[in-house]
Write an enzyme that holds these catalytic residues in place. Structure first.
Site, mmCIF file in Angstrom:
data_model
loop_
_atom_site.group_PDB
_atom_site.id
_atom_site.type_symbol
_atom_site.label_atom_id
_atom_site.label_comp_id
_atom_site.label_asym_id
_atom_site.label_seq_id
_atom_site.Cartn_x
_atom_site.Cartn_y
_atom_site.Cartn_z
ATOM 1 N N ARG A 5 1.329 -9.722 3.937
ATOM 2 C CA ARG A 5 2.348 -9.613 3.067
ATOM 3 C C ARG A 5 3.952 -9.462 2.666
ATOM 4 N NH1 ARG A 5 2.341 -5.244 -1.723
ATOM 5 N NH2 ARG A 5 3.988 -6.716 -3.684
ATOM 6 N N GLU A 19 -1.594 3.247 -13.447
ATOM 7 C CA GLU A 19 -2.933 1.478 -14.718
ATOM 8 C C GLU A 19 -3.901 1.896 -13.537
ATOM 9 O OE1 GLU A 19 0.134 -1.802 -15.044
ATOM 10 O OE2 GLU A 19 -0.271 -1.763 -13.017
ATOM 11 N N GLU A 49 10.837 3.400 -13.167
ATOM 12 C CA GLU A 49 8.993 3.371 -13.556
ATOM 13 C C GLU A 49 8.093 3.651 -12.656
ATOM 14 O OE1 GLU A 49 7.387 -0.747 -15.791
ATOM 15 O OE2 GLU A 49 5.546 -0.102 -15.254
ATOM 16 N N ASN A 105 6.857 -4.018 -6.191
ATOM 17 C CA ASN A 105 6.450 -3.722 -5.112
ATOM 18 C C ASN A 105 5.590 -2.857 -3.987
ATOM 19 O OD1 ASN A 105 6.150 -7.027 -5.311
ATOM 20 N ND2 ASN A 105 8.351 -6.472 -4.392
ATOM 21 N N ARG A 106 5.242 -1.925 -4.923
ATOM 22 C CA ARG A 106 5.427 0.150 -3.698
ATOM 23 C C ARG A 106 3.618 0.350 -3.902
ATOM 24 N NH1 ARG A 106 10.732 -0.345 -4.461
ATOM 25 N NH2 ARG A 106 12.065 -0.396 -2.604
ATOM 26 N N GLY A 121 -8.175 -9.752 -7.737
ATOM 27 C CA GLY A 121 -6.895 -10.799 -7.650
ATOM 28 C C GLY A 121 -6.643 -12.235 -9.033
ATOM 29 N N ASP A 151 4.309 5.068 -12.176
ATOM 30 C CA ASP A 151 2.952 4.394 -12.725
ATOM 31 C C ASP A 151 1.642 4.988 -12.214
ATOM 32 O OD1 ASP A 151 4.838 2.489 -14.319
ATOM 33 O OD2 ASP A 151 4.465 0.392 -13.197
ATOM 34 N N HIS A 174 -4.404 2.350 -9.830
ATOM 35 C CA HIS A 174 -3.460 1.277 -8.939
ATOM 36 C C HIS A 174 -1.937 2.707 -9.141
ATOM 37 C CE1 HIS A 174 -0.875 -1.900 -8.078
ATOM 38 N NE2 HIS A 174 -0.048 -1.652 -9.580
ATOM 39 N N THR A 175 -1.236 2.875 -8.455
ATOM 40 C CA THR A 175 -0.477 3.661 -8.475
ATOM 41 C C THR A 175 1.404 2.451 -8.095
ATOM 42 O OG1 THR A 175 -0.267 4.433 -6.334
ATOM 43 C CG2 THR A 175 -1.104 5.448 -8.396
ATOM 44 N N ASN A 176 2.110 2.696 -8.665
ATOM 45 C CA ASN A 176 3.300 1.911 -8.152
ATOM 46 C C ASN A 176 4.900 2.779 -8.758
ATOM 47 O OD1 ASN A 176 5.328 0.084 -6.971
ATOM 48 N ND2 ASN A 176 4.042 -1.830 -8.580
#
Length: 290
Positions: free
Chosen positions: A276, A104, A100, A127-128, A198, A102, A117-119
């Site tokens: 994290r 967002e 995927e 988790n990237r 969050g 992304d 937001h990118t992933n």
């Protein structure tokens, strides 16, 4: 059943005659609702409006599946108090081990900045995340969001400015989305359990319905036709324009623009979040991406 090696041989034999199926998308002709259709709109001129209210959000997906190319859309985000809403534009395969890519867009209270937001998911693992604020008001007008994907890298663009690159290091044991075709998706949904601070700021339903607008969907991409496409869409022919040298790395001007965005508008980078990940950083974080 023929072995994968046999499929590869067949692919190479047919390459001289092969012309990949390039799709030039239009949301009305090439996308359909996969949820929330009753209160959203897909117009014949290619404009698309997605709506979120107390009953439902909404989303569309492409009819075709792709491997490599440029996927782009003009998007105008939810205006006003958009806290808790998520507008998404992304590519995805299916299954537990899906890939995927992304975009967002995380809404915020009136007067507060949107988060971009990118992933990227690789074989079901994410988790990237990398996140950015905007250098313009994304609710005032349409802006171009493009995912360019080729055998060398994935590049996220905003108005032709690169904001992120994920290079292919599969030869060094690092995953890359090059084995599965992906459809294109857009959606507007309730993400107030995580999207704004969050999950601390919830959707104000007195502001509903929320609407995000889309137009000029374009998929200048190689149509996925099963495992043979892994060879056919990758082979460096003129028809496979995304494999040409000009797309193998960012130009010097593009690298300047990329640095400007990342220096001034990046607000989160998984590669620097040692707390994290308890110091166990993803292997691509130690590799040059640009």
């Amino acid at each position: 059943m023929r072995s994968f090696q046999a499929l590869v041989a067949v692919a190479f034999i047919s390459l001289t005659a092969f012309q990949p199926c390039l799709v030039h998308g239009n949301s009305y002709n090439d996308m359909s609702f996969n949820w929330g259709a009753k209160h959203s709109y897909n117009f014949s001129n290619g404009d698309l409006s997605l709506v979120l209210d107390r009953v439902s959000g909404s989303g569309v997906q492409s009819h075709n599946t792709f491997l490599y190319g440029s996927i782009e859309m003009l998007i105008k985000l939810v205006p006003g108090n958009s806290a808790g809403t998520v507008t998404a534009f992304y590519l995805s395969s299916t299954g537990n081990y899906h890939d995927e890519i992304d975009f967002e867009f995380l809404g915020n209270s009136s007067g507060q900045p949107y988060t971009m937001h990118t992933n990227i998911f690789l074989q079901g693992k994410a988790n990237r995340e990398q996140e950015f604020t905007f250098w313009f008001d994304p609710t005032a007008d349409f802006h171009n969001y493009t995912i360019h994907w080729n055998p060398n890298a994935v590049v996220w663009y905003v108005d032709s400015i690169p904001i992120r690159v994920f290079r292919n290091y599969r030869s060094e044991g690092i995953g890359f989305p090059d084995q599965q075709g992906m459809k294109v998706y857009s959606s507007l949904w309730n993400g107030d359990n995580w999207a704004t601070r969050g999950g601390l700021v919830k959707i104000d339903w007195t502001c509903a319905p929320f609407m995000a607008s889309f137009r000029k969907f374009s998929a200048r991409a190689c149509k996925w036709n099963g495992p043979l496409s892994i060879i056919q869409c990758t082979y460096p022919t003129p028809a496979n324009w995304w494999t040409s040298n000009v797309y193998k790395k960012l130009s010097s001007d593009q690298q300047v623009n990329l640095k400007w965005v990342r220096d001034n508008y990046m607000v989160y980078n998984y590669c620097t979040d040692h707390w994290r990940f308890k110091g166990k950083m993803a292997p691509e974080c130690f590799k040059p991406q640009y």
